[in-house]
Design an enzyme around this catalytic site. Structure first.
Site, short mmCIF file in Angstrom:
data_model
loop_
_atom_site.label_atom_id
_atom_site.label_comp_id
_atom_site.label_asym_id
_atom_site.label_seq_id
_atom_site.Cartn_x
_atom_site.Cartn_y
_atom_site.Cartn_z
CB CYS A 1 37.40 8.81 -16.56
SG CYS A 1 39.04 9.55 -16.70
CE LYS B 1 -1.78 0.86 3.06
NZ LYS B 1 -0.71 0.74 2.06
CE LYS C 1 -1.76 4.82 -0.52
NZ LYS C 1 -0.51 4.07 -0.62
CE1 TYR D 1 -1.95 -6.56 7.54
CE2 TYR D 1 0.23 -5.57 7.75
CZ TYR D 1 -0.75 -6.17 6.98
OH TYR D 1 -0.53 -6.37 5.64
CD GLU E 1 -3.28 -2.17 12.81
OE1 GLU E 1 -2.78 -2.56 11.73
OE2 GLU E 1 -4.22 -2.74 13.36
CB CYS F 1 40.97 11.18 -13.85
SG CYS F 1 39.54 12.25 -13.73
CB CYS G 1 41.35 14.21 -16.57
SG CYS G 1 40.80 12.63 -17.24
CG ASP H 1 5.31 1.00 0.58
OD1 ASP H 1 4.50 0.11 0.25
OD2 ASP H 1 5.71 1.88 -0.18
CB CYS I 1 37.18 12.26 -18.40
SG CYS I 1 37.12 12.70 -16.64
S1 IVH Z 1 -4.93 -4.29 6.91
C1 IVH Z 1 -8.51 -5.05 5.70
N1 IVH Z 1 -2.99 -3.12 8.24
O1 IVH Z 1 -1.69 -2.30 2.95
C2 IVH Z 1 -7.24 -5.75 5.71
N2 IVH Z 1 -2.74 -3.47 5.89
O2 IVH Z 1 -3.88 -1.76 0.85
C3 IVH Z 1 -6.28 -5.13 4.82
N3 IVH Z 1 -0.58 -2.73 5.00
O3 IVH Z 1 -2.10 -5.41 1.39
C4 IVH Z 1 -4.95 -5.05 5.36
N4 IVH Z 1 0.25 -2.02 6.91
O4 IVH Z 1 0.17 -4.84 2.41
C5 IVH Z 1 -3.42 -3.56 7.04
N5 IVH Z 1 -1.34 -2.14 9.52
C6 IVH Z 1 -1.77 -2.58 8.33
C7 IVH Z 1 -1.00 -2.47 7.16
C8 IVH Z 1 -1.51 -2.92 5.95
C9 IVH Z 1 0.47 -2.18 5.62
C10 IVH Z 1 -0.66 -3.00 3.55
C11 IVH Z 1 -0.90 -4.46 3.23
C12 IVH Z 1 -2.16 -4.49 2.44
C13 IVH Z 1 -2.26 -3.08 1.95
C14 IVH Z 1 -3.72 -2.74 1.77
#
Ligand code: IVH
Length: 689
Positions: free
Chosen positions: A442, A127, A329, A241, A125, A447, A426, A129, A423
């Site tokens: 300014c 990940k 990552k 998820y 999946e 200007c 000018c 942020d 500035c």
């Molecule tokens: S699984 C084992 N799935 O990543 C269960 N986490 O470092 C742990 N996150 O706190 C979470 N997308 O905020 C999982 N598809 C995804 C995710 C995900 C983002 C974030 C989540 C979690 C952090 C874990």
């Protein structure tokens, strides 16, 4: 009899129908990204439901779409407990570390259970942020939700989660899906799409509020607000998820879970894939990485999870992270480079912004050679100096910024950066910053930089949208002295334009035509284009709606301005001092033939005319075609007003069955009476008799 405690069946039926319809539209819009109706239609249905619920408190329902907004602010968040705990993930920075994770899992099974695992299926999946949360559904109703916190104790943000459009307040049951279970707690990520993030930050800059550094901060900051009205105003989204506790259902695998959730209207990122072994999973995470730049959200990695829940249980958890999942990552959108010099930019409002000129570096696939330092305090805080090696980052569509200085690499004798006393464009002396302001400005309205930025803003897409008037041309026009205020644009002549450098005859003609077209902006666009401090697109619309014309706005004093909802003392001050200082700039535009069009008042939600505008209605008796609340909503949708008290000022009384004393009173006052048939006819024809 029907009273507030005992609403008539027609009202209850209508409310149920409206909720069902609104839930569907909400799902189509937020989850499927495939709306069936316009925003205005949605709003009008929602208003009808609001009116209905207000008339009949007994119809209240915690899962009603009207309950997404309006909860009062909290003093503090309650604690939200996670059982089982919400885990975190171990990180792998390259593919080798992912393979090691696979080997470790096999070894663990062998040593602990004497179980030999050849290969196993994984789910991959994206990940995202954002901020991890849990949503709890009992018998299909959203009952509570909390942030992850430390995994066991989070914050109860139930009322904020209610405002997130993609969170269903009541689970759906799509075709072929089982009914929602007695208990379902699901976990996922609240996040902000890049486009929404960009829009939010633009609005914040316009309002001179500090922009968010990245979508993650924006999402987390928005969800952790004590006032849910603030959360509601932020464009948050969610993907689920994971699963916590359930009753009445069990899932066999991650893939079964992700397959089932959408059947109940719970959004799942469609980019997930089931892979038959780890190499396939790595290939899929590579694909995600390659698609990263095109993704509509910030993706900081790929999560690889063992698919079968039985295997997950055997693998178990080591400290806080499971042995059955790992985060691959992605390389950060951060790099280090060297500050070669500083420049100070002058903005439309005269604001002076220090900018670091960098040795060019690629960050997340894009070359970066400048980074904003925002303001003097920021430079001081980070203490960035010429020659410093710095970490730069790019988030969303935000201008790259300097995150930190690597002090160990600072060359000897590097000197502190000082803001110039005059500035840079000018040379006007810069006055000391007023108390509470974060930027120096300014002060010279003439200007060239201020003029240039002002003209660029005036012509920009969201303002007067003058096609062909790009940055370079604006610079040329201002530098040559042909344009020193917006009105000058409309005096430009074809021949003079065509004589300019790099200007073809045809482009000159097109520009003249575009200028002609730009002379009929809406009043809101016109006000936005003027570049009044603190007046972004939204406030421009509010002001246009309220005052209806430039003169009315210009002459409204501070007090009248402050009476407008959403206008505070700062905006009122800014608007009135703008007109005090720049009235001639505005008058020159009007004299040049610019004719801002007043909004149709009151504006009708359908966007069309408002045939009942200015008319006041009183409803009496029982209506059979639609409940009173619906009648009220229909009148308002056409621009009319509904009042409870009958007077000489009333324009129409709508009389249903057994109308009571109001009918007689209407007749004595000489107020026009519509029976229900005439009223329905007027609504259908959008025309009053
Ligand atoms: S699984 C084992 N799935 O990543 C269960 N986490 O470092 C742990 N996150 O706190 C979470 N997308 O905020 C999982 N598809 C995804 C995710 C995900 C983002 C974030 C989540 C979690 C952090 C874990």
């Amino acid at each position: 009899m029907s009273g507030p405690e005992n609403p008539p069946k027609s009202a209850a039926d209508r409310a149920a129908k409206l909720r069902q319809t609104l839930d569907l539209h909400n799902h189509r819009y937020y989850v499927l990204d495939d709306p069936l109706v316009s925003d205005a239609e949605y709003d009008s249905l929602l208003r009808e439901l609001q009116a209905l619920e207000a008339d009949h408190p007994a119809l209240a329902d915690p899962a009603s779409p009207t309950r997404r907004v309006g909860a009062p602010p909290l003093e503090a968040f309650e604690v939200f407990l996670h059982d089982p705990p919400m885990l975190s993930l171990e990180n792998a920075v390259d593919e080798e570390e992912v393979r090691e994770f696979g080997e470790r899992a096999k070894r663990y099974l062998r040593q602990t259970f004497d179980r030999e695992l050849e290969a196993c299926a994984y789910v991959v999946e994206p990940k995202l942020d954002g901020l991890a949360v849990e949503l709890v559904y009992r018998d299909g109703l959203f009952v509570s939700g909390g942030t992850r916190g430390d995994g066991v104790r989070g914050e109860d943000v139930t009322q904020n989660l209610r405002t997130v459009g993609a969170v269903p307040l009541r689970l759906r049951r799509e075709e072929g899906a089982p009914p929602p279970p007695a208990l379902l707690s699901v976990r996922g990520e609240v996040f902000m799409r890049l486009e929404a993030f960009g829009r939010l930050n633009r609005a914040r800059r316009e309002a001179e509020e500090p922009p968010f550094a990245n979508p993650r901060n924006a999402a987390a900051g928005s969800l952790r607000q004590l006032d849910p009205a603030i959360t509601a105003s932020r464009p948050l989204d969610i993907y689920l998820y994971g699963v916590g506790r359930t009753e009445g259902i069990e899932f066999e695998s991650q893939s079964a879970l992700l397959g089932a959730l959408p059947g109940w209207g719970l959004p799942v990122n469609p980019e997930w894939r089931r892979c038959t072994d780890l190499e396939e999973a790595l290939a899929r995470s590579r694909e995600l990485l390659e698609g990263r730049e095109k993704a509509p959200y910030e993706m900081d990695g790929a999560v690889i999870k063992v698919d079968a829940f039985e295997l997950q249980r055997d693998l178990g958890v080591k400290s806080r992270a499971p042995r059955w999942a790992i985060a691959r990552k992605f390389p950060p959108k951060q790099e280090t480079t060297v500050v070669e010099d500083f420049v100070v930019q002058v903005g439309r409002t005269g604001a002076l912004t220090p900018v670091a000129l960098l040795r060019p570096v690629r960050v997340g696939g894009v070359e970066v050679s400048r980074a904003t330092l925002h303001n003097e305090d920021e430079v001081a805080k980070k203490d960035v100096r010429k020659g410093d090696t710095v970490v730069v980052q790019r988030a969303g569509d935000v201008i790259p910024e300097v995150v930190a200085v690597i002090l160990k690499k600072r060359p000897k004798g590097a000197r502190k950066f000082k803001m110039p006393k005059e500035c840079p464009v000018c040379k006007t002396e810069v006055p000391p910053r007023p108390e509470g302001e974060i930027v120096s400005r300014c002060p010279n309205p003439k200007c060239p930089a201020v003029v240039r930025e002002g003209i660029r803003h005036f012509a920009s897409r969201r303002a007067l949208d003058i096609e062909g008037l790009g940055e370079k041309l604006v610079n040329q026009l201002v530098d040559s002295g042909m344009v020193s205020e917006p009105a000058d644009l409309f005096a430009l002549e074809r021949d003079a334009l065509a004589a300019m450098e790099r200007m073809a005859e045809k482009s000159a003609e097109n520009l003249i035509a575009a200028l002609e077209e730009a002379k009929r902006p809406s009043l809101a666009r016109f006000l936005f284009a003027l570049g009044i401090r603190h007046v972004g697109e939204h406030l421009a619309e509010v002001l246009a709606d309220r005052f209806g014309g430039v003169d009315a706005l210009a002459e409204a004093g501070r007090e009248a301005l402050e009476e407008v909802p959403e206008v505070g003392p700062q905006v009122a001050e800014s608007v009135s001092s703008f007109f005090a200082d720049y009235r001639t700039v505005v008058d020159n535009l009007l004299a040049a033939g610019v004719r801002p069009a007043a909004p149709e008042r009151p504006s009708s939600p359908e966007g069309g005319a408002a045939p009942f505008a200015g008319k006041t209605f009183v409803l009496t008796g029982t209506l059979s075609a639609r409940p009173r609340s619906a009648a009220k909503a229909a009148i308002e949708a056409l621009g009319g007003r509904v009042s409870g008290s009958l007077s000489k000022k009333t324009d129409f009384v709508v009389a249903g069955e057994s109308p009571g004393s109001k009918l007689a009173k209407a007749e004595s006052l000489g107020v026009a009476v519509l029976d229900e048939a005439a009223f329905e006819k007027a609504l259908a024809a959008k025309k009053l008799p």
